[in-house]
Enzyme design. Sequence first.
Site, PDB file in Angstrom:
ATOM      1  N   GLY A   1      82.745  -1.198  38.334  1.00 20.06           N
ATOM      2  CA  GLY A   1      83.639  -0.377  39.134  1.00 20.06           C
ATOM      3  C   GLY A   1      83.446  -0.685  40.611  1.00 20.06           C
ATOM      4  O   GLY A   1      83.007  -1.774  40.981  1.00 20.06           O
ATOM      5  N   CYS A   2      83.741   0.270  41.435  1.00 11.38           N
ATOM      6  CA  CYS A   2      83.628   0.107  42.881  1.00 11.38           C
ATOM      7  C   CYS A   2      82.198  -0.258  43.265  1.00 11.38           C
ATOM      8  O   CYS A   2      81.254   0.419  42.873  1.00 11.38           O
ATOM      9  CB  CYS A   2      84.038   1.406  43.577  1.00 11.38           C
TER      10      CYS A   2
END
Length: 179
Positions: free
Chosen positions: A9-10
């Site tokens: 993810g981020c």
Amino acid sequence: MEHATFGAGCFWCVEAVFQNLKGVEKVVSGYAGGRIKNPTYREVCSGMTGHAEVIDITYDPAVISYKELLEIFWKTHDPTTLNRQGADVGTQYRSVIYYHNDEQKQLAEEYKQKLNEGQAFPNPVVTEITAAPEFYPAEDYHQNYFNMHGHEPYCQFVAKPKVDKVKALFGEKLKSVAA
């Protein structure tokens, strides 16, 4: 020192999860797995470059093992969602392990198989496991993001719960300053 490269993810969240672990010397947010050299954040966010947001971890295997890093990786994101983590959607947010040697490849594949066979998640693990491509560090303002901007809403609602989970599940593995 050895390297581990993960996308979950981020990269702001993933960096925050790993940077306070004993044995982790350095965590750099960046990009890997795409089609162009030296991509910018804007290019990666477009989804057109094929890069994933990743972190490159420099760690001391005498203090923390790759297997331990894998356990933390699997337990701090949802490896069953293709190209997304929560509200972050796109190929740049895919779950990926970029291995640096045959042992890392074997450990990652065995762990993934064990998770799927044991039905550890309601859906199959879709984490990509592939040889580490060239890594491109992200722009300076992305480095150490959670520690510098932890008060911001995204960090409070997305990154902080992951950091809190690491403290709860792996508190003994944290550097004393972070505990």
